[in-house]
Design an enzyme around this catalytic site. Structure first.
Site, PDB file in Angstrom:
ATOM      1  CG  ASN A 204      -0.224  -0.053   2.501  1.00 35.28           C
ATOM      2  OD1 ASN A 204       0.437   0.898   2.862  1.00 35.28           O
ATOM      3  ND2 ASN A 204      -0.308  -1.173   3.214  1.00 35.28           N
ATOM      4  N   PRO A 300      -3.604 -11.790  10.967  1.00 35.63           N
ATOM      5  CG  PRO A 300      -1.723 -12.237  12.257  1.00 35.63           C
ATOM      6  CD  PRO A 300      -2.274 -12.394  10.868  1.00 35.63           C
TER       7      PRO A 300
END
Ligand code: PMT
Length: 393
Positions: A204, A300
């Protein structure tokens, strides 16, 4: 932050190029002023390329004076650094001379001035230089370095210009009214990279700037700071322990590896999903297929795991949103067990990889807006706010 870099004549002038780069990497706007003799060692063109702004060297440049005159340039700066500062420029500054653009700017600015001396060790030790240094220090000029070691002239001793990274860290270190002496602060920063095959990954646009600014700010408040970051080229804030990771799983392992923490700040843009089974060899283009499907599995949630730790640190997260900012940020804060969340608008050139940001900070029973500002300024304000809210809770 706007930094005026003054370069005087000396072999260390070439290092000023790296200094300008480091300052720009940290999100600073930089303008460069060269003395006449500095131009013998480094070209205005190279400095223009790295600073992204025209380089000035003459007081009598009619075109420049018509645009940003020297007084406007002196007012523009938040900080002035002269690196390298030769014996000559130090002497002229100590005597209040204004016989070129750089020394004129030093007199005309109200911004803090720092110098990074660089000269032969005998020159540095000379009483005349030491008296000038003492005069400048007494007037509030900050002296960074010099370092000791091998010199360009072949001698060994004190007089080398401090390394550009160290100068940049010293300039960018924020000052803080908060006392976090004895507190252990863990901060995540930057984006993670999730491998697709040995040469490709999902990533990103996070640059790490927000998290690095927070690390510098918490360190300035006296905390012992561990900064766990995804890949980036930012300089480590002085005194901060940096742990580099690539994937979300590695970031989680690094966070879990920190035995004790009083404050956790999750500024990283952690990938919510990773490729289920990254290919062991480079994926080949299939000539007669127009699509390629990747199966993703959930990563997670690092901050959620941190919020379950006992004893529980004060947990501050971020929410990057393109719609319903407060609504989604509030939901995330509650769902992930955070004590505080900093909501920022993203997309359309906002927040990600920008030098500035604006935050709406939410906590149980409270809300505060931190107006758009350069990320270092915002980080100082945020550490002050965290400190206040922590005391109340
Ligand atoms: O790095 P910069 O270029 O300076 O940009 C700064 C920033 C925009 C990245 C930063 O201000 C920011 O918003 N960081 C959080 C980005 C994000 O991933 O937000 P989120 O809404 O997806 O996640 C919410 C919170 O959960 C975040 O604190 C995030 O770190 C955390 N998280 C998310 C997923 C995951 N698997 N584990 C997490 O801990």
């Amino acid at each position: 932050m706007r930094i005026l870099v003054g370069i005087s004549g000396g072999i260390a002038a070439y290092k000023a190029i790296t200094l300008v780069r480091r300052l720009r990497d940290a999100g600073c706007e930089v303008q460069v002023v060269l003395t006449e003799s500095a131009a013998q060692f480094v070209t205005p063109l190279s400095l223009q390329a790295v600073s992204g702004a025209p380089v000035r060297s003459s007081l009598f440049d009619a075109a420049a004076e018509a645009g940003m005159d020297h007084i406007a340039l002196a007012r523009w700066a938040d900080q002035v650094i002269i690196a390298p500062a030769s014996a000559d420029v130090l002497a002229r500054m100590a005597n209040g001379m204004a016989n070129d653009l750089l020394t004129t700017l030093v007199l005309a600015t109200s911004a803090p001035v720092s110098v990074a001396p660089a000269m032969n060790r005998q020159m540095w030790a000379h009483p005349a230089v030491q008296v000038n240094i003492a005069t400048l220090k007494a007037r509030g000029v900050r002296v960074i370095g010099p370092a000791s070691g091998a010199q360009a002239c072949g001698e060994l001793g004190a007089g080398r210009m401090e390394e550009p990274e160290a100068i940049a860290s010293a300039l960018l270190a924020p000052t803080s009214s908060v006392n976090w002496q004895g507190k252990r602060v863990v901060i995540t920063a930057g984006g993670t990279r999730e491998p697709i095959d040995p040469v490709r990954f999902i990533a990103n646009r996070s640059s790490g700037k927000m998290g690095f600014a927070l690390a510098a700010s918490a360190q300035a408040a006296g905390a012992a700071v561990t900064l766990i970051c995804g890949p980036n080229a930012l300089p480590t804030p002085s005194g901060v322990t940096r742990i580099e990771v690539e994937t979300a799983l590695e970031m989680q392992a690094a966070v879990m590896g920190v035995a004790q923490m009083d404050v956790f700040i999750g500024a990283a843009a952690v990938a919510d999903y990773r490729v289920a089974e990254p290919a062991t060899h480079k994926i080949k283009k299939i000539i007669d297929a127009d699509t390629l499907t990747l199966t993703l599995v959930k990563n997670p949630d690092i901050i959620r795991t941190v919020a379950l730790r006992q004893p529980k640190p004060f947990v501050v997260g971020f929410a990057a949103e393109t719609e319903q900012l407060n609504h989604y940020a509030h939901q995330k804060r509650v769902a992930k067990g955070m004590d505080m969340i900093c909501a920022n608008w993203v997309g359309d050139g906002l927040a990600f990889d920008q030098p500035d940001n604006a935050l709406t900070v939410l906590w149980a029973g409270g809300e505060h807006r931190l107006m758009r500002a350069e990320k270092f300024t915002l980080a100082v304000q945020l550490v002050e706010l965290i400190n206040q809210v922590m005391k109340q809770s």
